[in-house]
Design an enzyme around this catalytic site. Structure first.
Site, PDB file in Angstrom:
ATOM      1  N   ALA A  15       1.267  11.565  -5.110  1.00 62.65           N
ATOM      2  CA  ALA A  15       0.452  12.776  -5.275  1.00 62.65           C
ATOM      3  C   ALA A  15       0.060  13.429  -3.963  1.00 62.65           C
ATOM      4  CB  ALA A  15      -0.815  12.433  -6.068  1.00 62.65           C
ATOM      5  N   SER A  16       0.774  13.130  -2.895  1.00 66.36           N
ATOM      6  CA  SER A  16       0.366  13.662  -1.591  1.00 66.36           C
ATOM      7  C   SER A  16       0.734  15.126  -1.396  1.00 66.36           C
ATOM      8  CB  SER A  16       0.968  12.820  -0.464  1.00 66.36           C
ATOM      9  OG  SER A  16       2.380  12.794  -0.572  1.00 66.36           O
ATOM     10  N   ARG A  17       1.785  15.582  -2.034  1.00 70.72           N
ATOM     11  CA  ARG A  17       2.180  16.983  -1.862  1.00 70.72           C
ATOM     12  C   ARG A  17       3.073  17.418  -3.023  1.00 70.72           C
ATOM     13  NH1 ARG A  17       4.000  14.111   2.504  1.00 70.72           N
ATOM     14  NH2 ARG A  17       6.179  13.471   2.501  1.00 70.72           N
ATOM     15  N   GLY A  18       3.465  18.687  -3.002  1.00 70.23           N
ATOM     16  CA  GLY A  18       4.383  19.212  -4.008  1.00 70.23           C
ATOM     17  C   GLY A  18       3.897  19.065  -5.435  1.00 70.23           C
ATOM     18  N   ILE A  19       4.789  18.604  -6.289  1.00 68.97           N
ATOM     19  CA  ILE A  19       4.490  18.466  -7.713  1.00 68.97           C
ATOM     20  C   ILE A  19       3.319  17.522  -7.945  1.00 68.97           C
ATOM     21  CG2 ILE A  19       5.360  17.498  -9.869  1.00 68.97           C
ATOM     22  CD1 ILE A  19       8.130  18.605  -9.113  1.00 68.97           C
ATOM     23  N   GLY A  20       3.337  16.360  -7.290  1.00 67.63           N
ATOM     24  CA  GLY A  20       2.281  15.376  -7.501  1.00 67.63           C
ATOM     25  C   GLY A  20       0.906  15.903  -7.148  1.00 67.63           C
ATOM     26  N   LYS A  47       1.746   6.920   0.010  1.00 68.62           N
ATOM     27  CA  LYS A  47       1.673   6.199   1.295  1.00 68.62           C
ATOM     28  C   LYS A  47       0.903   6.975   2.348  1.00 68.62           C
ATOM     29  CE  LYS A  47       4.892   3.921   3.260  1.00 68.62           C
ATOM     30  NZ  LYS A  47       6.164   3.584   3.946  1.00 68.62           N
ATOM     31  N   TYR A  86      21.499   7.931  -6.753  1.00 69.44           N
ATOM     32  CA  TYR A  86      20.209   8.488  -7.147  1.00 69.44           C
ATOM     33  C   TYR A  86      20.074   8.474  -8.669  1.00 69.44           C
ATOM     34  CZ  TYR A  86      16.618  12.139  -7.852  1.00 69.44           C
ATOM     35  OH  TYR A  86      15.512  12.844  -8.240  1.00 69.44           O
ATOM     36  N   LYS A 137      17.173   7.032 -11.462  1.00 70.83           N
ATOM     37  CA  LYS A 137      16.446   7.988 -12.302  1.00 70.83           C
ATOM     38  C   LYS A 137      16.739   7.778 -13.787  1.00 70.83           C
ATOM     39  CE  LYS A 137      13.696  10.321  -9.748  1.00 70.83           C
ATOM     40  NZ  LYS A 137      12.239  10.313 -10.037  1.00 70.83           N
TER      41      LYS A 137
END
Length: 313
Positions: free
Chosen positions: A13-18, A37, A172, A176
């Site tokens: 959740a540090s940036r962008g979507i989160g 992190k 990847y 996913k």
């Protein structure tokens, strides 16, 4: 925090979507634990708030954003590659807020290249953060959902399963799609066990969303910004999933746009375009294959390894 306040743990959740999901959950009244992190001295960050898709955006700044807007939030650092770190995160969440109602797993590592051009270390990193990180976080959360009377929701950032997704990014995709299989499998477990108040749902973008990753693309191809949507479409879809009845979303692998259209009646998505007036190109198929088979309900003779073990791992 009130005793009735819903508690959401957002991992990645540090940036962008989160970040957007964490902020919008807080606006809806959730107490939010912001986990990733990256940490920083949020009070020293200038200008504030920072660019949400930059390295200056951390769980510390997201916590500050939520608190300054009048919401409830706590930032807790976690390394999703380390199960002990994940366990401490979940336990600390419950220690602070008393219970856990919603778990959102957005943490992820990306490397889109052929198998030949995907080094083993890169492959291992993706599996550890993507599929193993999710599995560990779910494992750590389940005892707390049990204490909560098996009432809760899990949202996973992973795609519908279909053939084209593997092309050009097999390593990847392995992780996913593994995450989507966890969604399907855990949903089946809950249905079989009669846990009628638990739901796990996977969500994926129908069109590309503005983020740190897409920012690298727009640097080399400025015109591609017209194909980007704001992260708010994702958070709006997640909030709608959390409001939906369990039977509508448990085990569902869905796209943000499609869920908002089919379950919320949204027909105009123009407000989500990064460039006003632009119509972002859809990157996902219009229809996905049905994964069920005629013998879906026939389990045959079930094998339970927990009843067959003769030694402890």
């Amino acid at each position: 925090m009130t005793s009735k306040q819903q508690v959401a743990l957002v991992v990645g959740a540090s940036r962008g979507i989160g970040r957007q999901v964490a902020i919008d959950l807080a606006k809806e009244g959730y107490a939010v634990v912001v986990a990733a992190k990256s940490t920083s001295d949020a009070n020293a960050t200038k200008p504030f708030p920072p660019d949400p898709n930059s390295q200056q955006s951390t769980i510390s700044t997201v916590e500050r954003e939520i608190r300054e807007a009048g919401g409830t939030a706590t930032a807790i650092a976690v390394d999703t590659r380390n199960f002990e770190s994940v366990q401490k995160l979940v336990d600390e969440t419950v220690k602070i807020y008393g219970h856990l109602d919603v778990l959102i797993y957005n943490s992820g590592a990306i490397w889109w290249a052929s198998i030949e051009k995907t080094p083993m270390k890169r492959f291992q990193l993706m599996q550890r953060i993507n599929v193993e990180g999710l599995y560990g976080t779910v494992q750590a959360a389940l005892p707390h959902f049990e204490k909560n009377g098996w009432k809760g929701r899990i949202i996973v950032v992973s795609p519908p399963i279909y053939s084209r997704f593997f092309r050009g990014k097999t390593a990847y995709a392995m992780g996913k799609v593994g995450m989507s299989i966890l969604t399907k499998g855990l949903a089946m477990d809950w249905e079989r066990e009669g846990k009628k108040d638990m739901a796990i749902t996977s969500i994926w973008p129908a069109a590309s969303i503005q983020s740190a990753a897409t920012g690298q693309i727009t640097k080399t191809d400025p015109d591609s910004i017209k194909d980007l949507r704001k992260a708010t479409i994702y958070s709006d879809a997640i909030l709608a999933m959390l409001r939906a009845p369990v039977e509508d979303v448990n085990g569902l692998l869905e796209l943000d746009e499609d869920f908002l259209r089919n379950h919320e009646g949204v027909t105009d998505f123009s407000k989500y375009s990064v460039v006003e007036g632009a119509v972002p190109r859809r990157i996902m198929p219009a229809k996905f294959p049905d994964l069920t088979v005629a013998e879906q309900a026939d389990e045959g003779r079930r094998t339970d390894s927990t009843k067959m073990r003769t030694s402890k791992l």
